[in-house]
Write a protein that holds these residues in place. Structure first.
Motif, PDB file in Angstrom:
ATOM      1  N   ASP A  29      38.508  41.296  37.445  1.00  0.00           N
ATOM      2  CA  ASP A  29      38.057  40.924  38.787  1.00  0.00           C
ATOM      3  C   ASP A  29      38.936  41.557  39.861  1.00  0.00           C
ATOM      4  O   ASP A  29      38.454  41.919  40.943  1.00  0.00           O
ATOM      5  CB  ASP A  29      38.066  39.402  38.945  1.00  0.00           C
ATOM      6  N   PHE A  30      40.228  41.681  39.566  1.00  0.00           N
ATOM      7  CA  PHE A  30      41.134  42.317  40.524  1.00  0.00           C
ATOM      8  C   PHE A  30      40.906  43.832  40.574  1.00  0.00           C
ATOM      9  O   PHE A  30      40.862  44.425  41.654  1.00  0.00           O
ATOM     10  CB  PHE A  30      42.588  42.016  40.148  1.00  0.00           C
ATOM     11  N   LEU A  31      40.733  44.430  39.409  1.00  0.00           N
ATOM     12  CA  LEU A  31      40.581  45.890  39.344  1.00  0.00           C
ATOM     13  C   LEU A  31      39.350  46.378  40.099  1.00  0.00           C
ATOM     14  O   LEU A  31      39.367  47.461  40.694  1.00  0.00           O
ATOM     15  CB  LEU A  31      40.487  46.331  37.876  1.00  0.00           C
ATOM     16  N   ILE A  32      38.289  45.598  40.094  1.00  0.00           N
ATOM     17  CA  ILE A  32      37.045  46.023  40.731  1.00  0.00           C
ATOM     18  C   ILE A  32      37.221  46.181  42.243  1.00  0.00           C
ATOM     19  O   ILE A  32      36.414  46.855  42.907  1.00  0.00           O
ATOM     20  CB  ILE A  32      35.909  45.021  40.405  1.00  0.00           C
ATOM     21  N   GLN A  33      38.292  45.609  42.782  1.00  0.00           N
ATOM     22  CA  GLN A  33      38.551  45.717  44.216  1.00  0.00           C
ATOM     23  C   GLN A  33      39.309  46.986  44.585  1.00  0.00           C
ATOM     24  O   GLN A  33      39.390  47.344  45.760  1.00  0.00           O
ATOM     25  CB  GLN A  33      39.357  44.497  44.691  1.00  0.00           C
ATOM     26  N   LEU A  34      39.853  47.689  43.587  1.00  0.00           N
ATOM     27  CA  LEU A  34      40.651  48.881  43.860  1.00  0.00           C
ATOM     28  C   LEU A  34      39.765  50.068  44.201  1.00  0.00           C
ATOM     29  O   LEU A  34      38.640  50.199  43.712  1.00  0.00           O
ATOM     30  CB  LEU A  34      41.529  49.219  42.659  1.00  0.00           C
ATOM     31  N   ALA A  35      40.279  50.945  45.026  1.00  0.00           N
ATOM     32  CA  ALA A  35      39.534  52.127  45.453  1.00  0.00           C
ATOM     33  C   ALA A  35      39.180  52.996  44.250  1.00  0.00           C
ATOM     34  O   ALA A  35      40.033  53.300  43.411  1.00  0.00           O
ATOM     35  CB  ALA A  35      40.370  52.937  46.442  1.00  0.00           C
ATOM     36  N   GLY A  36      37.919  53.382  44.165  1.00  0.00           N
ATOM     37  CA  GLY A  36      37.470  54.284  43.106  1.00  0.00           C
ATOM     38  C   GLY A  36      36.917  53.607  41.877  1.00  0.00           C
ATOM     39  O   GLY A  36      36.275  54.254  41.049  1.00  0.00           O
TER      40      GLY A  36
END
Length: 545
Positions: free
Chosen positions: A421-428
């Motif tokens: 869930d956190f990773l999906i917020q990162l650019a790219g």
């Protein structure tokens, strides 16, 4: 009466012609061109001669909608899937390498220190074997079905290509030694090179190629389908980025023959050894169907160094057309068109270089995985306490520290989901899927389904991420990457030619690279590899089969 006579004669001729075609091909030649994108065939078609790729289209069967069925098609899993007819989730070769959780080390797809190199100046130079496979391959099943009477061989410039296209039961697997220019093998297969190969190595053909200069086959001004020769983002060969390339001046003195793998001469050398093998091993001359895989890997290395839109890639494809033409001429003369079946495919394509997309104002970006993993680790520390939560990252797979999760009495699936869930917020980042979801879910989304086919419970990470179209990882040793489930990477050409193949047929139905082996098993009437669940390709062969 005369009309009846000619009808009888014509019937006899047709009957005799059909009777000469064997029930099964005497030899199957499977050519796999590394990193040959589907569009290369048509972008460079005007430069091809009549008797190479054009002949395959004119007189063979062409499958126009063939894709790799799984995400993240690195070189090793793509070769392994072609050989086994199975995805990485089944055959276990999930990448060129992966993280071994038990020993906390990086494990390579073909490395095995129990074996040594046969034919090398240093026995420890290539300690490799096909022992990482969880499943059988076409070669294994062919040998088993014929009680070892059918013969199977594999050649490629690299041990990765030669070994993974074969299997454990091969009669011979050979690749090029970077240091000596000899064709060598592993003690897994044999303790000594065959006499014909020793004689071939003594001729030192590699030295002849090292004296060559790589110039364009046609005037470079005609290569208008590709970018300028001095494109800034290219890596080049020994920092040289423009034609001509003088091999003797650019070679590495410690491994002088490595440069052959970076130029079209490597493909020519591969063709040389393949024809020598077919000749001296008398393939296609026995009572059982023989099989040889030929991996042309130079295009992949050139694409890595110059990018998919380079004049170097264009010239390599033009020169590869000549190698296909030479191979066809040899097979038709020595084996006979009705006696051999030629397959030409690719293991994967390659992305368009991000700098070019940026110049064209097309959405793109670089995913900085080192910084991203640092940020993810800090987030998990805030959530669960101090510690090294991210144990390993490689090729868009994240391995969490499961020992730490266990010590803190946390639920692994919940930690995976929190990280995703956190990773999906990162650019790219386009998609993040957890191992728990892979193990328990049925995916209707095509991208997630492909990710699931790349996931192996024993070897894969805790989280897979898919980047947005046009995005790629921050890597400095290649111009463009192919760790993607998008079509420029997964869409590849597939040609069939020779034995009972319908001429000028174009098959537009969707198939996968994992369907090639089920098709071969079907025409030979042998069991499939034990995890090959693909669909035999319909429409290739004449109804008289």
């Amino acid at each position: 009466m005369l009309r009846v006579f000619f009808a009888i004669v014509l019937s006899l001729v047709l009957f005799t012609s059909q009777a000469q075609i064997p029930d099964k091909p005497k030899l199957i030649v499977h050519v796999v061109v590394e990193q040959m994108r589907y569009d290369y065939i048509f972008s460079f078609y005007s430069f091809f001669g009549r008797n190479g790729f054009a002949k395959l289209l004119r007189e063979g069967s062409f499958c126009s909608q063939v894709h790799i069925p799984f995400a993240f098609p690195q070189t090793a899993p793509s070769y392994a899937s072609i050989a086994s007819g199975a995805p990485p989730s089944a055959h276990g070769i999930i990448g060129n390498s992966w993280h071994n959780r038990l020993y906390k080390v990086r494990e390579h797809a073909i490395t095995n220190h129990s074996y040594s190199c046969v034919g090398c100046s240093q026995a420890a130079l290539y300690q490799v074997a096909p022992t990482q496979f969880f499943v059988s391959t076409f070669t294994d099943e062919l040998k088993k079905a014929t009680q070892g009477r059918a013969r199977s061989f594999s050649v490629g410039l690299t041990p990765l290509s030669a070994i993974l296209l074969s299997g454990q039961q091969s009669d011979g697997v050979y690749w090029l030694d970077d240091m000596t220019g000899a064709w060598v093998t592993s003690s897994f297969y044999t303790n000594a090179l065959p006499s014909w190969l020793q004689a071939f190595n003594r001729k030192k053909f590699g030295d002849i190629y090292l004296t060559k200069e790589w110039t364009t086959r046609y005037p470079i001004s005609q290569y208008t389908q590709t970018l300028a020769d001095d494109t800034p983002f290219e890596i080049g060969i020994s920092n040289k980025k423009t034609f001509p390339y003088n091999l003797s001046k650019l070679q590495n003195k410690f491994s002088p023959y490595t440069i052959l793998k970076q130029t079209p001469f490597g493909n020519t050398f591969t063709k040389d050894i393949a024809l020598e093998l077919i000749e001296y091993e008398r393939l296609g001359k026995g009572n059982y169907t023989d099989y040889i895989t030929i991996a042309f890997t130079a295009l992949g290395e050139i694409g890595n160094r110059f990018g998919s839109m380079s004049k170097e890639v264009q010239d390599c494809m033009i020169r590869l057309d000549f190698e296909i033409q030479f191979l066809l001429q040899y097979l038709e003369r020595e084996i006979g068109k009705d006696n051999f079946l030629l397959i030409v495919s690719s293991n994967h394509g390659v992305q368009t270089p991000a700098p070019y997309l940026e110049q064209q104002n097309i959405s793109t970006g670089i995913f900085r995985h080192v910084e991203s993993m640092y940020i993810l680790n800090k987030y998990l520390e805030v959530k669960y306490g101090e510690g090294t939560w991210v144990e390993y990252y490689f090729a868009q797979q994240i391995y969490l520290n499961r020992d730490l999760v266990s010590r803190k009495n946390l639920n692994l699936a919940e930690v995976q989901a929190e990280a995703a869930d956190f990773l999906i917020q990162l650019a790219g980042v386009h998609t993040a899927v957890t191992a728990h979801a892979m193990n328990t879910g049925n995916f209707f989304d095509e991208g997630k389904r492909k990710m699931a086919l790349s996931y192996n419970q024993k070897r894969s990470g805790d989280i897979f991420i898919e980047l947005l179209p046009g995005w790629s990882e921050q890597i400095t040793d290649v111009v463009a990457q192919h760790i993607s489930s998008y079509s420029e990477v997964t869409h590849v050409p597939l040609f069939w030619y020779g034995w009972k193949v319908n001429p000028r047929s174009r098959i537009s139905q969707s198939y996968y690279t994992t369907d090639i082996i089920p098709t071969l098993c079907d025409i030979l009437g042998i069991p499939r590899p034990n995890m090959a669940y693909g669909t035999p390709i319909d429409g290739i062969f004449s109804s008289s089969q």
